[in-house]
Write a protein that holds these residues in place. Structure first.
Motif, short mmCIF file in Angstrom:
data_model
loop_
_atom_site.label_atom_id
_atom_site.label_comp_id
_atom_site.label_asym_id
_atom_site.label_seq_id
_atom_site.Cartn_x
_atom_site.Cartn_y
_atom_site.Cartn_z
N UNK A 139 7.76 12.80 -2.11
CA UNK A 139 8.40 12.42 -3.37
C UNK A 139 7.92 11.02 -3.79
N UNK A 140 6.73 10.95 -4.39
CA UNK A 140 6.18 9.65 -4.76
C UNK A 140 7.05 8.84 -5.71
N UNK A 141 7.94 9.48 -6.44
CA UNK A 141 8.83 8.76 -7.35
C UNK A 141 10.02 8.12 -6.67
N UNK A 142 10.22 8.41 -5.39
CA UNK A 142 11.35 7.86 -4.62
C UNK A 142 10.80 7.17 -3.38
N UNK A 162 -1.92 17.28 -2.68
CA UNK A 162 -2.40 18.63 -2.44
C UNK A 162 -1.19 19.56 -2.49
N UNK A 163 -1.45 20.85 -2.45
CA UNK A 163 -0.36 21.82 -2.64
C UNK A 163 0.73 21.66 -1.59
N UNK A 164 0.37 21.45 -0.34
CA UNK A 164 1.36 21.31 0.73
C UNK A 164 2.12 19.99 0.60
N UNK A 165 1.39 18.88 0.40
CA UNK A 165 2.02 17.58 0.26
C UNK A 165 2.93 17.49 -0.95
N UNK A 166 2.54 18.16 -2.02
CA UNK A 166 3.36 18.14 -3.24
C UNK A 166 4.73 18.76 -3.00
N UNK A 167 4.85 19.65 -2.01
CA UNK A 167 6.13 20.28 -1.69
C UNK A 167 7.05 19.40 -0.85
N UNK A 223 0.81 -1.22 0.00
CA UNK A 223 0.00 0.00 0.00
C UNK A 223 0.84 1.28 0.00
N UNK A 224 2.13 1.16 0.25
CA UNK A 224 2.97 2.35 0.39
C UNK A 224 2.87 3.30 -0.81
N UNK A 225 2.94 2.84 -2.05
CA UNK A 225 2.82 3.80 -3.16
C UNK A 225 1.50 4.56 -3.16
N UNK A 226 0.40 3.88 -2.85
CA UNK A 226 -0.91 4.55 -2.81
C UNK A 226 -0.98 5.56 -1.67
N UNK A 227 -0.43 5.21 -0.52
CA UNK A 227 -0.44 6.13 0.62
C UNK A 227 0.38 7.37 0.29
N UNK A 228 1.56 7.17 -0.26
CA UNK A 228 2.43 8.31 -0.60
C UNK A 228 1.75 9.20 -1.64
#
Length: 171
Positions: free
Chosen positions: A46-49, A38-43, A27-32
């Motif tokens: 790092x879902x690609x890492x 959202x704007x804050x989380x996007x900052x 589930x880790x990729x889905x949770x990340x």
């Protein structure tokens, strides 16, 4: 919402086609992705890492006081896999203050964009409160970024009070 858990957590509020369960490493990729959505989380995410998240998950999963939960929606297609639509992290904290009270900390509450406004966030918080009671907690606490004004109203509607000023230090 039904609850499925190897750790025996308490009942979840009813919801027709949702299951709340402890997260697994899969589930880790889905949770990340939900944390970053959202704007804050996007900052800060790092879902690609995924390596640091996978390491953190292993630590969380090995600690019986940690409850990293995922809410799944029934499969969109018959026979298809359930779809993750929400997550939260509940930590049980034994303590000496308040006459040796145990408290819980709710963090990382996220609802998938497609499931916002359905009541899922309320159900996740209600589950966390019920589980905190089941675990003997005297207090449930959470923090919310100062910029998340809508979240503050949401938590206040659920009975939380803005009672403390929080401080953080990045290390």
């Amino acid at each position: 919402m039904s609850t499925a858990s190897a750790r025996g957590t308490g009942p979840a509020p009813p919801h027709r086609d949702l299951v709340l369960r402890h997260a697994t490493a899969e589930d880790v990729p889905d949770i990340v992705a939900m944390l970053a959505d959202d704007a804050l989380g996007a900052q800060r995410e790092t879902p690609g890492e995924l390596a640091p998240y996978e390491h953190a998950f292993a630590r969380i999963d090995g600690d019986p006081n940690q409850h990293l939960m995922i809410a799944e929606h029934a499969a969109d297609t018959p026979g298809g896999p359930p779809r993750p639509v929400g997550t939260l992290h509940l930590t049980i904290i034994p303590g000496l203050s308040r006459r040796g009270a145990t408290r819980s900390l709710i963090e990382a509450v996220r609802v998938h964009t497609d499931a916002r406004g359905t009541g899922l966030g309320t159900q996740l918080i209600e589950w966390a409160i019920a589980e905190s009671r089941r675990q003997g907690c005297a207090l449930v606490q959470l923090t919310s970024d100062a910029t998340r004004v809508d979240a503050h109203r949401f938590y206040e509607r659920l009975g939380f009070e803005a009672s403390h000023l929080g401080f953080k230090m990045t290390l």
